[in-house]
Design an enzyme around this catalytic site. Structure first.
Site, short mmCIF file in Angstrom:
data_model
loop_
_atom_site.label_atom_id
_atom_site.label_comp_id
_atom_site.label_asym_id
_atom_site.label_seq_id
_atom_site.Cartn_x
_atom_site.Cartn_y
_atom_site.Cartn_z
N LYS A 86 0.85 -1.20 0.00
CA LYS A 86 0.00 0.00 0.00
C LYS A 86 0.89 1.25 0.00
O LYS A 86 1.77 1.39 0.85
CB LYS A 86 -0.89 0.01 1.25
CG LYS A 86 -1.97 -1.06 1.22
CD LYS A 86 -2.77 -1.08 2.51
CE LYS A 86 -3.69 0.10 2.66
NZ LYS A 86 -4.48 0.01 3.92
O1 G3P Z 1 -7.93 0.90 5.04
C1 G3P Z 1 -8.03 2.27 5.33
C2 G3P Z 1 -8.77 2.46 6.56
O2 G3P Z 1 -8.13 1.75 7.58
C3 G3P Z 1 -9.09 3.84 7.01
O3 G3P Z 1 -10.23 3.64 7.78
O4 G3P Z 1 -11.81 3.91 9.59
O5 G3P Z 1 -9.46 4.76 9.85
O6 G3P Z 1 -11.07 5.91 8.32
P1 G3P Z 1 -10.64 4.63 8.95
#
Ligand code: G3P
Length: 227
Positions: A86
């Site tokens: 990533k």
């Molecule tokens: O995979 C990306 C993700 O982990 C971001 O999610 O919930 O931290 O906005 P969040």
């Protein structure tokens, strides 16, 4: 369609991998740090749980393209099986994605907030882009619309890159991105389980069983023990 777990919690991954048709696991620095252990043994443990074929996504932390590439090589030689690196969609990140594609290292472009950054990543050779749906919504943007625009652009430009939508806080957002043409989602374990919390389903199942036991007796709790 890709269904990916957004977590590095070993117990949650074991559990979901047993119950749901999971295609892989995504991690990022925040997700790994939350587990409070050494990161390589953790990633190896996740690999053992999901097997060699399911995709494991690991994020780089360097800022310069050449250093991102070094990290990507390190991850790919240290962790076995199907690995996606990533890379955030900075200018240096796009350069790194281009370099990694030339080496045959598979990438997912992450921290995607706009269709244009997704387009650049796809053109540079990313296999996936991950638009951050809930984080876009929190900026009073429209995460689902961003996903839909990316899907349309990839399709009109004949780009093979897939949209793995990420960052969700409710099941409605997940359903909406599928309706918008996302190729897959990565979501945290609790949210995936929330899909099955439906009082009507629980009520119906209870009723079916109750009627059966009333007719055939308390010992008839499976089709095989029903006379
Ligand atoms: O995979 C990306 C993700 O982990 C971001 O999610 O919930 O931290 O906005 P969040």
């Amino acid at each position: 369609m890709n269904l990916v777990i957004d977590s590095a919690n070993v117990e949650a991954i074991k559990n979901l991998n047993e119950f749901l048709p999971i295609d892989g696991v995504t991690t990022n620095p925040s997700i790994i740090v939350k587990e409070k252990g050494d990161f390589l043994p953790l990633l190896k443990e996740i690999r053992n749980i999901i097997g060699e074929e399911k995709e494991l996504f690991v994020q780089t932390i360097s800022k310069k393209a050449e250093e991102i590439v070094e990290e990507a090589r390190y991850i790919c030689t240290t962790i076995t099986g199907s690995i996606l690196v990533k890379v955030p969609v900075t200018l240096e990140g796009i350069k790194a994605i281009k370099m990694l594609q030339e080496e045959g290292i598979r990438t997912l472009a992450t921290t995607v907030y706009t269709p244009m950054s997704a387009l650049m990543a796809a053109k540079a050779g990313a296999e996936y882009v991950a638009p951050y749906v809930n984080r876009i919504d929190n900026l009073t943007g429209n995460g689902t619309q961003v996903v839909s625009d990316i899907v349309d652009i990839f399709s009109s430009q004949n780009l093979p890159c897939k949209v793995l939508a990420a960052s969700f806080k409710n099941v409605q957002q997940i359903q909406d991105v599928f309706l918008s043409g996302a190729h897959g989602v990565t979501a945290p374990p609790d949210l995936m389980k929330e899909i099955f919390h439906h009082p009507s389903v629980e009520r119906d199942v209870e009723k079916f069983r109750e009627e059966w036991l009333n007719q055939y007796g308390v010992g008839s709790n499976s089709l095989m023990s029903t006379k």
